[in-house]
Design an enzyme around this catalytic site. Structure first.
Site, PDB file in Angstrom:
ATOM      1  N   THR A 257       0.833  -1.210   0.000  1.00 61.90           N
ATOM      2  CA  THR A 257       0.000   0.000   0.000  1.00 61.90           C
ATOM      3  C   THR A 257       0.860   1.250   0.000  1.00 61.90           C
ATOM      4  O   THR A 257       0.587   2.221  -0.722  1.00 61.90           O
ATOM      5  CB  THR A 257      -0.921   0.004   1.230  1.00 61.90           C
ATOM      6  OG1 THR A 257      -1.768  -1.148   1.192  1.00 61.90           O
ATOM      7  CG2 THR A 257      -1.784   1.257   1.265  1.00 61.90           C
ATOM      8  N   ASP A 285       2.130  -8.150  11.262  1.00 63.43           N
ATOM      9  CA  ASP A 285       3.315  -9.008  11.382  1.00 63.43           C
ATOM     10  C   ASP A 285       4.549  -8.254  11.866  1.00 63.43           C
ATOM     11  O   ASP A 285       5.586  -8.865  12.114  1.00 63.43           O
ATOM     12  CB  ASP A 285       3.649  -9.649  10.033  1.00 63.43           C
ATOM     13  CG  ASP A 285       2.589 -10.625   9.566  1.00 63.43           C
ATOM     14  OD1 ASP A 285       1.764 -11.039  10.405  1.00 63.43           O
ATOM     15  OD2 ASP A 285       2.572 -10.959   8.367  1.00 63.43           O
ATOM     16  N   TYR A 439      -7.830 -15.060  12.638  1.00 59.36           N
ATOM     17  CA  TYR A 439      -8.809 -14.007  12.369  1.00 59.36           C
ATOM     18  C   TYR A 439      -9.399 -13.419  13.646  1.00 59.36           C
ATOM     19  O   TYR A 439      -9.916 -12.309  13.624  1.00 59.36           O
ATOM     20  CB  TYR A 439      -9.902 -14.546  11.435  1.00 59.36           C
ATOM     21  CG  TYR A 439      -9.336 -14.872  10.075  1.00 59.36           C
ATOM     22  CD1 TYR A 439      -9.012 -13.864   9.177  1.00 59.36           C
ATOM     23  CD2 TYR A 439      -9.066 -16.189   9.708  1.00 59.36           C
ATOM     24  CE1 TYR A 439      -8.454 -14.143   7.949  1.00 59.36           C
ATOM     25  CE2 TYR A 439      -8.512 -16.480   8.474  1.00 59.36           C
ATOM     26  CZ  TYR A 439      -8.206 -15.449   7.599  1.00 59.36           C
ATOM     27  OH  TYR A 439      -7.643 -15.734   6.381  1.00 59.36           O
ATOM     28  N   ARG A 442      -6.613 -10.575  14.463  1.00 53.39           N
ATOM     29  CA  ARG A 442      -6.542  -9.376  13.634  1.00 53.39           C
ATOM     30  C   ARG A 442      -7.827  -8.561  13.645  1.00 53.39           C
ATOM     31  O   ARG A 442      -7.834  -7.409  13.205  1.00 53.39           O
ATOM     32  CB  ARG A 442      -6.165  -9.728  12.198  1.00 53.39           C
ATOM     33  CG  ARG A 442      -7.126 -10.644  11.493  1.00 53.39           C
ATOM     34  CD  ARG A 442      -6.592 -11.047  10.132  1.00 53.39           C
ATOM     35  NE  ARG A 442      -7.403 -10.506   9.047  1.00 53.39           N
ATOM     36  CZ  ARG A 442      -7.046 -10.519   7.770  1.00 53.39           C
ATOM     37  NH1 ARG A 442      -5.887 -11.019   7.426  1.00 53.39           N
ATOM     38  NH2 ARG A 442      -7.835 -10.029   6.847  1.00 53.39           N
TER      39      ARG A 442
END
Length: 544
Positions: A257, A285, A439, A442
């Site tokens: 990004t 990470d 999941y 995060r």
């Protein structure tokens, strides 16, 4: 011009903000820096576009810019004793006659108690904090913070915020604090949220953001703007920025990004637009280089410990119990590393940076047999990117996702199956529980530590954009926030060093084999020395 101290403290005599300050032309920060140190500084900002220095083997040297354009210009200011300021671009570099205005913070009663709120324009942050007595002073970055003069009037600012890539704790906090920082500190009222990542620019998916609308979003996980991978079309994005009259772009995302943000900045500069493009690096990470750590990392480690604790309870409650926990870490095993050190319940930690093997002396299975015989149970933590070469010997790769990241095979399921097969052959009864909290980790809201960190990052990036800096990302380096050129955080990935004391501490706490040959250790030490040399002095000669 009033001094920073008097600007921040003389509020009682002038409680109201000037309605329309007169434009005042002043030299750009770069010119100020050169004039202030004309006796020893050399301005190297005019390095030919596309021929600026970049470390050997960087992603840009290998693949070029995101859309195939030239490499970014590099602004360097060299000084005595190896001092090198890796400066960030400024709108005055390509629009030299822009007026400046008094910073509205000098009339903000909330900041009247601060003795010296404005940052000295010469302040820099050293990248390498530990140096030898006779060694060079190393590379520096421009210190973040509010400047006494700004290049945007509050009424003219039309800002936008976009989030890209995967989820991470703290995204909503960063969004909230950019909005509140622009509004509360600078009186900005026009702030747009771009929905669905980069695609939202040209898909016209936008929402208006106000302090009221974002008031409670930091208590939620995810991002209220939505996110996606890919979708970067430079021309369409910049066309949208130009058509909508946007002049401040805040991009929250990982290295891919931020690489895209750099390309957007290059196109903005090519068109001569007065637009500040600024990034906030995001990766759960913690694999972005240069900065101390990425936001959301502390939260991820804290939540990972819950999964490790559950695996430990399950393992010690059964005969020959084995708990396997898979944590995030595609190429860098920081979450697994730090969660292991923090929990102290882990018997073996496997990360991408440290290859391991299963069979034979010094292998994982021999170690497991030994631990089960001694303790009757054990816990294994494995990062998602670990053991991929080992798996690939029997299975095919799954390709890449929309961001260009490799689709990794599930090492947790594979490892669990291999463990079951091994102990079945040896006719040993085991009880294995596999936990994958990826999941869950995060998607949770950020904790108190990350909330404060996100606030500081958001305010720092707002100060930078208002001061006219562009083409930069904000980050904490040696405990100080600073402005970093985009190319420095996309040139490589931050990885766990298996040749330093932190990894040695982990091996000591788990008593696991290192799985490393002497050659592996020597190679890791050579890489550490090579990286240290890059930080010690001036960059190498520009490459064509």
């Amino acid at each position: 011009m009033a001094s920073p101290a008097s600007s921040a403290t003389d509020q009682d005599s002038s409680p109201s903000r000037p309605s329309a300050p007169e434009p005042i032309d002043v030299p750009s920060p770069r010119v100020h820096l050169l004039h202030h140190h004309h006796h020893h500084l050399i301005d190297r900002r005019d390095t030919p576009r596309g021929r600026g220095w970049e470390p050997e083997g960087s992603p840009r040297q290998r693949t070029g810019a995101m859309d195939g354009t030239a490499k970014p210009e590099v602004k360097l200011v060299a000084g005595d004793a190896g001092y090198v300021l890796e400066d960030v671009p400024h709108v005055s570099d390509y629009l030299p006659d822009l007026p400046t205005y008094p910073n509205p913070l000098q009339d903000n009663p909330a900041y009247s108690v601060v003795k010296q709120y404005f940052v000295n324009p010469d302040d820099t942050v050293c990248q390498k904090v530990v140096v030898h007595k006779d060694g060079p002073r190393g590379n520096h970055f421009r210190r973040a913070g509010p400047r006494q003069r700004v290049y945007f009037e509050s009424d003219e600012v039309h800002a936008c915020i976009v989030t890209c890539g995967g989820l991470c704790p703290g995204l909503n906090t960063v969004i909230r604090e950019i909005v509140c920082g622009l509004s509360d500190m600078y009186g900005v009222t026009k702030i747009l949220g771009i929905q669905g990542g980069y695609r939202g620019f040209y898909a016209c998916n936008t929402i208006d953001l106000t302090p009221k609308s974002v008031n409670d979003i930091h208590k939620r996980g995810g991002t209220i703007l939505g996110t996606s991978r890919g979708g970067h079309d430079t021309m369409k994005i910049v066309d949208c920025i130009q058509d909508r009259g946007i002049n401040q772009v805040y991009v929250i995302g990982g290295d891919g990004t931020q690489r895209g943000s750099g390309v957007i900045f290059e196109e903005v500069r090519r068109r001569g637009l007065k637009v500040a493009v600024a990034g906030i690096p995001k990766t759960i990470d913690n694999d972005i280089p240069v900065i101390d750590k990425s936001f959301g990392f502390d939260t991820a480690v804290e939540e990972a410990q819950r999964a490790i604790n559950a695996a430990h309870v399950e393992a010690e409650s059964a005969e020959n119990g084995i708990g396997v926990v898979k944590l995030m870490g595609r190429y860098s095993g920081f979450i697994a590393h730090y969660a292991t050190l923090a929990s102290r319940d882990v018997d073996c930690c496997l990360i991408p940076e440290s290859p391991f093997y299963l069979e034979g002396e010094g292998g994982l299975f021999r170690y497991m047999e030994k631990r089960l015989k001694e303790n009757g149970h054990m816990v294994i933590v494995v990062a998602e990117g670990a053991g991929q070469k080992l798996i690939a010997e029997t299975m095919q790769s799954m390709g890449k996702d929309a961001s260009g990241n490799a689709m990794l095979l599930d090492v947790g399921l594979w490892l669990s199956q291999k463990i079951k097969e091994h102990f079945k052959i040896s006719k040993t009864t085991i009880n294995l529980k596999y936990i994958d909290p990826t999941y869950m980790i995060r998607a949770i809201p950020s904790n108190a530590s990350d909330n404060v960190y996100c606030t500081l990052l958001a305010h720092s990036v707002v100060h930078g954009a208002m001061a006219g800096y562009t083409g930069f990302t904000v980050g904490q380096v040696n405990g100080r926030h600073c402005y970093i050129p985009f190319y420095r955080i996309t040139e490589k990935q931050n990885k766990v060093s298996v040749a330093d004391r932190m990894w040695a501490r982990l091996l000591s706490s788990t008593n696991q084999p290192s799985f490393l040959s002497k050659k592996d250790v020597d190679d890791a030490k050579m890489e550490e020395e090579r990286t240290a040399k890059l930080l010690d002095g001036p960059p190498s000669q520009p490459q064509s």
